[in-house]
Design a protein around this motif. Structure first.
Motif, mmCIF file in Angstrom:
data_model
loop_
_atom_site.group_PDB
_atom_site.id
_atom_site.type_symbol
_atom_site.label_atom_id
_atom_site.label_comp_id
_atom_site.label_asym_id
_atom_site.label_seq_id
_atom_site.Cartn_x
_atom_site.Cartn_y
_atom_site.Cartn_z
ATOM 1 N N SER A 135 30.685 -14.844 47.281
ATOM 2 C CA SER A 135 30.458 -14.253 48.611
ATOM 3 C C SER A 135 31.710 -13.655 49.218
ATOM 4 O O SER A 135 31.626 -12.787 50.100
ATOM 5 N N ASN A 136 32.884 -14.122 48.796
ATOM 6 C CA ASN A 136 34.123 -13.603 49.379
ATOM 7 C C ASN A 136 34.630 -12.340 48.676
ATOM 8 O O ASN A 136 35.751 -11.895 48.915
ATOM 9 N N THR A 137 33.796 -11.747 47.813
ATOM 10 C CA THR A 137 34.134 -10.481 47.164
ATOM 11 C C THR A 137 33.693 -9.332 48.068
ATOM 12 O O THR A 137 32.595 -9.390 48.657
ATOM 13 N N ASN A 138 34.545 -8.304 48.195
ATOM 14 C CA ASN A 138 34.136 -7.194 49.070
ATOM 15 C C ASN A 138 32.960 -6.438 48.458
ATOM 16 O O ASN A 138 32.710 -6.481 47.250
ATOM 17 N N CYS A 139 32.261 -5.740 49.301
ATOM 18 C CA CYS A 139 30.988 -5.132 48.922
ATOM 19 C C CYS A 139 31.130 -4.134 47.772
ATOM 20 O O CYS A 139 30.306 -4.121 46.851
ATOM 21 N N GLU A 140 32.147 -3.292 47.818
ATOM 22 C CA GLU A 140 32.331 -2.298 46.761
ATOM 23 C C GLU A 140 32.534 -2.962 45.410
ATOM 24 O O GLU A 140 31.992 -2.510 44.390
ATOM 25 N N ASP A 141 33.323 -4.049 45.371
ATOM 26 C CA ASP A 141 33.547 -4.749 44.114
ATOM 27 C C ASP A 141 32.275 -5.427 43.616
ATOM 28 O O ASP A 141 32.009 -5.480 42.404
ATOM 29 N N MET A 142 31.485 -5.971 44.542
ATOM 30 C CA MET A 142 30.202 -6.563 44.150
ATOM 31 C C MET A 142 29.323 -5.546 43.418
ATOM 32 O O MET A 142 28.730 -5.840 42.367
ATOM 33 N N MET A 143 29.258 -4.360 43.981
ATOM 34 C CA MET A 143 28.415 -3.318 43.383
ATOM 35 C C MET A 143 28.954 -2.891 42.021
ATOM 36 O O MET A 143 28.184 -2.635 41.091
ATOM 37 N N HIS A 144 30.268 -2.839 41.889
ATOM 38 C CA HIS A 144 30.875 -2.471 40.620
ATOM 39 C C HIS A 144 30.608 -3.543 39.560
ATOM 40 O O HIS A 144 30.318 -3.229 38.391
ATOM 41 N N ILE A 145 30.678 -4.803 39.964
ATOM 42 C CA ILE A 145 30.375 -5.909 39.046
ATOM 43 C C ILE A 145 28.921 -5.813 38.579
ATOM 44 O O ILE A 145 28.611 -5.953 37.389
ATOM 45 N N TYR A 146 28.027 -5.572 39.523
ATOM 46 C CA TYR A 146 26.599 -5.474 39.168
ATOM 47 C C TYR A 146 26.358 -4.317 38.195
ATOM 48 O O TYR A 146 25.590 -4.458 37.226
ATOM 49 N N ASP A 147 26.997 -3.195 38.426
ATOM 50 C CA ASP A 147 26.808 -2.040 37.536
ATOM 51 C C ASP A 147 27.182 -2.386 36.096
ATOM 52 O O ASP A 147 26.537 -1.912 35.148
ATOM 53 N N ASN A 148 28.218 -3.213 35.918
ATOM 54 C CA ASN A 148 28.657 -3.569 34.566
ATOM 55 C C ASN A 148 27.819 -4.685 33.940
ATOM 56 O O ASN A 148 27.722 -4.773 32.717
ATOM 57 N N PHE A 149 27.220 -5.532 34.768
ATOM 58 C CA PHE A 149 26.372 -6.601 34.254
ATOM 59 C C PHE A 149 24.894 -6.197 34.177
ATOM 60 O O PHE A 149 24.082 -6.937 33.628
ATOM 61 N N SER A 150 24.557 -5.045 34.713
ATOM 62 C CA SER A 150 23.153 -4.673 34.823
ATOM 63 C C SER A 150 22.481 -4.502 33.467
ATOM 64 O O SER A 150 21.265 -4.701 33.346
ATOM 65 N N TYR A 151 23.259 -4.154 32.424
ATOM 66 C CA TYR A 151 22.629 -3.957 31.118
ATOM 67 C C TYR A 151 22.181 -5.280 30.499
ATOM 68 O O TYR A 151 21.416 -5.319 29.530
ATOM 69 N N LEU A 152 22.628 -6.383 31.088
ATOM 70 C CA LEU A 152 22.133 -7.699 30.670
ATOM 71 C C LEU A 152 20.816 -8.042 31.365
ATOM 72 O O LEU A 152 20.225 -9.097 31.088
ATOM 73 N N LYS A 153 20.402 -7.175 32.275
ATOM 74 C CA LYS A 153 19.118 -7.281 32.975
ATOM 75 C C LYS A 153 18.943 -8.606 33.730
ATOM 76 O O LYS A 153 18.005 -9.377 33.475
ATOM 77 N N PRO A 154 19.841 -8.874 34.689
ATOM 78 C CA PRO A 154 19.649 -10.064 35.536
ATOM 79 C C PRO A 154 18.390 -9.894 36.379
ATOM 80 O O PRO A 154 18.043 -8.775 36.787
ATOM 81 N N ASN A 155 17.711 -10.982 36.664
ATOM 82 C CA ASN A 155 16.483 -10.896 37.463
ATOM 83 C C ASN A 155 16.471 -11.880 38.630
ATOM 84 O O ASN A 155 15.421 -12.111 39.254
ATOM 85 N N ALA A 156 17.637 -12.456 38.927
ATOM 86 C CA ALA A 156 17.765 -13.343 40.087
ATOM 87 C C ALA A 156 19.238 -13.411 40.485
ATOM 88 O O ALA A 156 20.120 -13.048 39.706
ATOM 89 N N LEU A 157 19.492 -13.883 41.699
ATOM 90 C CA LEU A 157 20.860 -13.847 42.237
ATOM 91 C C LEU A 157 21.174 -15.127 42.998
ATOM 92 O O LEU A 157 20.340 -15.657 43.730
ATOM 93 N N ILE A 158 22.414 -15.617 42.808
ATOM 94 C CA ILE A 158 22.945 -16.721 43.610
ATOM 95 C C ILE A 158 24.304 -16.292 44.149
ATOM 96 O O ILE A 158 25.171 -15.841 43.390
ATOM 97 N N PHE A 159 24.469 -16.418 45.473
ATOM 98 C CA PHE A 159 25.773 -16.180 46.097
ATOM 99 C C PHE A 159 26.532 -17.499 46.129
ATOM 100 O O PHE A 159 26.016 -18.509 46.637
ATOM 101 N N THR A 160 27.740 -17.507 45.603
ATOM 102 C CA THR A 160 28.559 -18.720 45.611
ATOM 103 C C THR A 160 29.681 -18.584 46.650
ATOM 104 O O THR A 160 29.963 -17.486 47.143
#
Length: 438
Positions: free
Chosen positions: A360-385
Motif C-alpha cells: 500500500s505504501n507504493t506510489n500509484c504510478e509504480d503500482m500500475m507499472h508492477i501490474y503491467d509486468n505481472f499481468s501476463y501471469l493473469k492474476p485474478n485477485a488482489l491483496i493490499f499489504t
C-alpha cells in the motif's frame, strides 16, 4: 453651343480641361483610344480622344484663340451652326455635285433649312437624355434599397435570435467555468494530496461539469455523493469464503507474501478448512524456516519444492485438501529471467486463485507499472499489504480501477492472523470519502 475634341492621356486630365473651359454643364459625347507618333503606327503613344458638348463657355477666365482665317474650320472645334450646315440638303448636294453623283430626289427642295428647329431638336434630345439618366439613377437606388437595405425576413430574424442566444449561453458557460475552475483546482489538489492518479482525478472532475462548485465545496452534499459513487464503482470485492482449491501468491520482493499466506491459513483454519502449504521460495535465507514455523504453530503440513516438476508432484499429492496455499519467491518485475521462471511454476500449477500482492505504501504510478509486468501471469485477485505504513487511500482506488482486479483483503500489521482485514465496499469507500471531505 460648342462641340470640341480633346486629346488627353487620362480621363482625369480630360475632366480637368472640360471643367476649366466649359464649366460643370458640359457633356461628354464620345471617347476613343488613339495613337500618336511612332513609325507607321508602331511605337506611338496611346491617348484618349474625348468629344465634348457645351451650350456655351461658362468659364470667364477661358479665352479661346481666334482662328487666323474666319472661314477656315478648326481641326477640332465646331460651332452648332457649322454642325447643322454640315447636315443640310445643300451641303450634301454640293458634295454630290463635286463627286458627280446625282442627288437623291428628296434633297431637291428649294426650301431653306430651319436652323432654329435643328437647335431645338438637339436641346430636346439633351433634355430627354437627362430625364432618362435621372430615371436610371432612381431605379438603381430603388434596387439597392430593395436588395441591400431591405428588412430581414422572418427566418433570418429567427436565425439571428438563435445565434444571439447561443452566444449568450457560451458567455454564461465561460463565466461559470472561470469560477468553477478556481474551486475545481482546489478539489484536484486535494485528491493529488491523497495520492489519486491523474486519470482517476480527471475522470471524477468531468462528472462535476454540470455543477456550480462553491468555495466551501466540502459541504456540498452532491459533490460528496458523486465522489462516493465514483469510489464505490471503481472496484469489486472477492468473498474470502469462496477461496478454495489451488491458491498461488505472487508479487514483487518485500511485499509480505509469506506473512500474508500465514494469516490466510490461520483464518481458513478457523473455518475448519483442510489446508496444505507449499513453498517454492528457496532463494531467501531462512524463508522456508519462517513458513515452517507458521505451519507448525497452525498444525499444517508444509512441502518444499525446488523445481517445477517437484511442484507438480506435490500438488497432485494434495488434491484431497480443501485449500492448497502456494508461496512463491519475490520477483523483480524488471527482471525478465526471473519473471519467466515464475511463469513456468505458475503454468505447472494452473491455480484457481492467482492472488497478486501489492504494498500500500507504493506510489500509484509504480503500482500500475508492477501490474503491467505481472499481468501476463493473469492474476485474478488482489491483496493490499502494509496498509499501516501509508496515510492515504487514493493509490488503492486508482490501482483498483486501473487493474480491474477484485479485492480480497488488506493487511495492516505483522500480527498473525489479527492484522488481516476483509473490508466491505461500504467500509472502504466511507473511509476514503472521510479522508477527503473531513
Amino acid at each position: 453651343m460648342q462641340i470640341k475634341k480633346l486629346t488627353v492621356k487620362t480621363i482625369s486630365e480630360a475632366m480637368e480641361k472640360i471643367r476649366r473651359e466649359f464649366g460643370e454643364d458640359a457633356y461628354i459625347l464620345d471617347t476613343k483610344k488613339v495613337k500618336k507618333g511612332g513609325f507607321f503606327g508602331i511605337g506611338g503613344e496611346k491617348y484618349l480622344e474625348v468629344t465634348v458638348l457645351s451650350e456655351e463657355n461658362k468659364n470667364p477666365e477661358y479665352k479661346p484663340q481666334k482662328s487666323k482665317k474666319s472661314t477656315q474650320e478648326s481641326d477640332s472645334t465646331y460651332t452648332l451652326n457649322d454642325l447643322i450646315k454640315r447636315n443640310t440638303p445643300e451641303f450634301y448636294r454640293k458634295k454630290e455635285r463635286e463627286e458627280k453623283i446625282s442627288a437623291p430626289s428628296y434633297f431637291k427642295s428649294n426650301k431653306e433649312p430651319n436652323y432654329k428647329d435643328s437647335k431645338d431638336d438637339l436641346t430636346e434630345f439633351i433634355k430627354t437624355s437627362r430625364e432618362i439618366s435621372s430615371k436610371i439613377d432612381k431605379s438603381a437606388e430603388s434596387f439597392y434599397r430593395q436588395h441591400i437595405e431591405r428588412e430581414p425576413s422572418e427566418s433570418e430574424i429567427k436565425d439571428s435570435l438563435k445565434l444571439q442566444e447561443l452566444m449568450n449561453m457560451v458567455e454564461k458557460l465561460n463565466k461559470k467555468m472561470e469560477v468553477n475552475n478556481l474551486y475545481l483546482q482546489d478539489i484536484k489538489d486535494k485528491l493529488y494530496e491523497k495520492s489519486y492518479s491523474r486519470t482517476f482525478i480527471e475522470s471524477f472532475l468531468n462528472q462535476l461539469n454540470d455543477l456550480k462548485v462553491e468555495e466551501n465545496w466540502k459541504n456540498q452534499e452532491i459533490i460528496r455523493t458523486r465522489f462516493e459513487k465514483k469510489l464505490y464503482q471503481s472496484f469489486e470485492i472477492l468473498n474470502f469464503g469462496d477461496v478454495k482449491n489451488k491458491v498461488m501468491f505472487i508479487g514483487p520482493t518485500g511485499v509480505g507474501k509469506t506473512t500474508t499466506l500465514a494469516k490466510i491459513a490461520a483464518n481458513l483454519k478457523k473455518m475448519n478448512k483442510k489446508i496444505a502449504l507449499i513453498t517454492i521460495d528457496t532463494y531467501r535465507i531462512a524463508a522456508t524456516d519462517q513458513l515452517k514455523t507458521y505451519a507448525d504453530i497452525l498444525g499444517i503440513s508444509l512441502n518444499i519444492c525446488y523445481t517445477p516438476s517437484d511442484l507438480k508432484i506435490a500438488v497432485e499429492s494434495l488434491l484431497n485438501f480443501d485449500v492448497i496455499l502456494i508461496d512463491t519467491a519475490g520477483r523483480s518485475h524488471k527482471n525478465n529471467l526471473q519473471m519467466g521462471e515464475l511463469k513456468v511454476f505458475k503454468d505447472v500449477v494452473n491455480p484457481d486463485y492467482n492472488i497478486m500482492l501489492v504494498s500500500s505504501n507504493t506510489n500509484c504510478e509504480d503500482m500500475m507499472h508492477i501490474y503491467d509486468n505481472f499481468s501476463y501471469l493473469k492474476p485474478n485477485a488482489l491483496i493490499f499489504t502494509k496498509m499501516d505504513e501509508t496515510s492515504s487511500y487514493g493509490q488503492l482506488f486508482s490501482f483498483l480501477e486501473y487493474s480491474k482486479l477484485p479485492l480480497l483483503g488488506i493487511t495492516d500489521g505483522q500480527r498473525v492472523p489479527e492484522d488481516l482485514k476483509f473490508p466491505s465496499k461500504e467500509w472502504l469507500t466511507h473511509a476514503a470519502v472521510e479522508e477527503v471531505f473531513k
